[in-house]
Design an enzyme around this catalytic site. Structure first.
Site, short mmCIF file in Angstrom:
data_model
loop_
_atom_site.label_atom_id
_atom_site.label_comp_id
_atom_site.label_asym_id
_atom_site.label_seq_id
_atom_site.Cartn_x
_atom_site.Cartn_y
_atom_site.Cartn_z
N SER A 253 -74.93 33.51 -32.11
CA SER A 253 -76.22 33.93 -31.60
C SER A 253 -77.35 33.16 -32.26
CB SER A 253 -76.36 35.42 -31.83
OG SER A 253 -77.61 35.75 -32.34
N LYS A 254 -78.36 32.83 -31.41
CA LYS A 254 -79.52 32.12 -31.93
C LYS A 254 -80.23 32.99 -32.95
CE LYS A 254 -80.35 31.18 -27.31
NZ LYS A 254 -81.04 30.82 -26.11
N ARG A 255 -80.28 34.29 -32.62
CA ARG A 255 -81.04 35.19 -33.49
C ARG A 255 -80.36 35.39 -34.83
NH1 ARG A 255 -83.56 39.92 -29.74
NH2 ARG A 255 -82.42 39.07 -28.01
#
Ligand code: GLU
Length: 281
Positions: A253-255
């Site tokens: 995930s980017k987050r």
């Protein structure tokens, strides 16, 4: 070249990571194997999270990976009018309603611990006098698709909703279960079109025949099938690929700050190294 048309549809909320690369390879490999083409769609509806520099970085990473697309890039933020038009058509047919409930009120109507952004919520329109009063007072609202109205609009077609999934063993028909998602939000104040609405509209408009996407969107495809039936849009053939998981077994995930392709590029890795990492994992 065959008539296969597929798409890669990233949201520019961060740099591409290995999970995106794995997905992109699936999309391009699928198109190339069938002599078809890939369109590139930037899903930047959520203007609070999407940034132009991420879009530039995505285009640059795809080019570096040797993944080229046909025709111009479609940027969803340039087509809010088209999505508003669909909302208006659904509203005129009584298929959507304004939901004024706050997140807290929705959470209270759901089983304890359910996430009000994800859990299936079924509501109903407020009476017209209350609606006008709330609009006059500027109360924020979301447009929700009414499952109940959709069921009556489709009649016996509702129960028969299904999509075809391409698997290594052949094509199978999967019954759709949009009821599991409740009255989904199709637009709200800060997001004038939801992912579901914009995605289904664009798949139809762009003549997408095959959607190749991650397993994580398999269930949600039921909502898309419902929208397609209501709008008389064709249902593409779907193929779902496994997700590339991080060492903790969770989806990249980017987050969560998973390493971007950018960083691998700077370390001197080649596109071949990236492909190897997405297949070896
Ligand atoms: N923007 C979506 C994503 O990045 C596209 C998913 C899809 O419809 O294939 O997950």
């Amino acid at each position: 070249m065959t008539g296969l048309v597929t798409r890669f549809a990233p949201s520019p909320t961060g740099h591409l990571h290995l999970g995106h690369a794995a997905s992109a390879f699936q999309v391009w490999d699928g198109a190339r194997a069938a002599g078809g083409k890939v369109l590139l769609r930037i899903e930047d509806i959520d203007q609070t999270r999407c940034r132009p520099e991420y879009e530039a970085s995505i285009l640059s990473d795809l080019e570096w990976l040797g993944l080229d697309w046909s025709g111009p890039v479609r940027r969803q933020s340039e087509h809010f009018d088209a999505y508003a038009h669909i909302l208006e058509a659904l509203r005129a047919r009584g298929l959507i309603y304004r939901c004024f409930k706050t997140r807290r009120e929705i959470a209270a109507a759901l089983p304890a611990g359910a996430d009000p952004d994800d859990a299936p919520y079924i509501g109903k329109p407020v009476p017209p006098t209350e609606e006008s009063a709330r609009l006059d007072r500027g109360h924020p609202f979301a447009w929700r698709l009414s499952l109940c109205a959709a069921r009556s609009a489709l009649g016996p077609r509702y129960k028969a909703l299904a999509f075809n999934e391409e698997t290594p063993k052949g094509v199978r028909t999967v019954p759709a279960n949009p009821g599991a998602f409740g009255d989904v939000v199709l637009a709200r104040k800060d997001t004038p079109a939801s992912y579901h609405l914009a995605c289904c509209h664009d798949d139809a408009l762009q003549g997408i025949t095959h959607v190749i996407r991650g397993e994580d969107i398999r269930e949600m495809t039921s909502v898309h099938v419902l929208l397609q039936a209501l709008m008389d849009w064709p249902t593409p053939l779907y193929r779902f690929h496994p997700l590339l998981l991080g060492p903790d077994g969770k989806k990249l995930s980017k987050r969560a700050g998973d390493k971007g392709l950018r960083a691998y590029r700077e370390e001197g890795m080649t596109p071949g190294d990236i492909r190897a990492m997405t297949t070896a994992a």
